[in-house]
Design an enzyme around this catalytic site. Sequence first.
Site, PDB file in Angstrom:
ATOM      1  N   CYS A  52     180.722  46.335 110.008  1.00 62.20           N
ATOM      2  CA  CYS A  52     182.011  46.686 109.312  1.00 62.20           C
ATOM      3  C   CYS A  52     182.338  47.967 109.181  1.00 62.20           C
ATOM      4  O   CYS A  52     181.969  48.837 108.390  1.00 62.20           O
ATOM      5  CB  CYS A  52     181.748  46.076 107.695  1.00 62.20           C
ATOM      6  SG  CYS A  52     183.268  46.206 106.802  1.00 62.20           S
ATOM      7  N   CYS A  97     194.638  43.038 109.332  1.00 61.76           N
ATOM      8  CA  CYS A  97     193.982  44.123 108.468  1.00 61.76           C
ATOM      9  C   CYS A  97     194.859  45.348 108.303  1.00 61.76           C
ATOM     10  O   CYS A  97     195.544  45.780 108.746  1.00 61.76           O
ATOM     11  CB  CYS A  97     192.873  44.638 109.444  1.00 61.76           C
ATOM     12  SG  CYS A  97     191.500  45.553 108.542  1.00 61.76           S
TER      13      CYS A  97
END
Length: 425
Positions: free
Chosen positions: A159, A353
Amino acid sequence: MAHIVIIGAGIGGMPMAFEMKEQARAEDQVTVISDSPKFHFVPSNPWVAVDWRKRKDIEMEIEPTLHRKGIEAITQGAKRVHPERNQVELLDGTVVDYDYLVIATGPKLAFDEIPGMGPDGYSQSICHVSHAEKAKLNWDRFTADPGPIVVGAVQGASCFGPAYEYAMIMDTDLRRRKIRDKVPMTYVTSEPYIGHLGLGGVGDSKGLLESAMRDRHIKWICNAKTTKIEDGQMFVTEHDDNGQPKKEHVLPFKHSMMLPAFKGVDAVFGIEGLTNPRGFITIDEHQRNPKFTNIFSVGVCVAIPPVEATPVPLGTPKTGFMIESMVTATAHNIREMLDGKEPTHKATWNTVCLADFGDTGAAFVALPQIPPRNVSWFAEGKWVHLAKVAFEKYFMRKMQKGTSEPFYEKMVMDMMGIVKLKGKK
């Protein structure tokens, strides 16, 4: 009647509960097991770490909303899943029987894999709101006596977005305080290049993020393995494109935040046939475990192989809309099984995103997230910062109302061609 149990009440678990309740039959019971009585909006943690948000702004009690929707809440953690018995053992030793289980636990943070790492060591974390609060206290001390910053993500991390966000947000906060000139900043990452993101890049993410970091005077080291962290020093080995050690770095810092690698949580780790060696849940194309076919999984705890081989190991991220597509497919598939059918729904794993940079931001659309893609788009602008702030408020409102996807959200996404289920338009 069937009992559908969901472990986890985070970004994946709460929407899973709401969608499952909508898809279940009237006589079915949906239960959420959570190791915390509160939901936290994790994407806002970087703001908490620089005191742009308070904890109370990004958290809510889960029981009132779940009970209002007719969903049972058990607010203690799962000690162990026993798939051969269709039971979840809780921390107090009691057991919960299930007919169907959805594992949405998120990850275990593997700080222990690097000596000195993490909020109990010498670096900060923004992976949990409690970590972000601790980072904020360190930030207060740092801004009173500034010096070098080291920020980034270690080997095995998957991540990367929050590390970029935190670097840019710190830069913005320091400029507002008029002390940016006193703070050398280095970004250390296991990615082979800036903007890889664990995804092989998205659009021109490499060029745009490199430019953003140059504009902010942030240096970087890629293909990096962090070997240990000591008080005020980080030891980093830079590798070449063949994965061979290239240069040793000893980086001084007064403030540091490194994202860790993830593992599966203890409740499932090492269960043969359920998890891979890292403890992530193995699934088929319908989000279902191949061995224990009444167990499904969504979110960060799902096993997904890396998108490509890299000189330094890294994982594949599981982003918000991608997780929501897993949730929708899982809810529909469990309903099909309740009706005596085989599951047919497949998540698109499409991704939208928004990454905040403090006063600007970057957005990307990847359809699907894992290449090859039908759409790969990346852009930067002040509008992204405003959109991220608005999305925080919107998502918290959704969780408070107990709604996974309001009709207007679905309408807008459908118009953009960003759908959750394969074969659906």
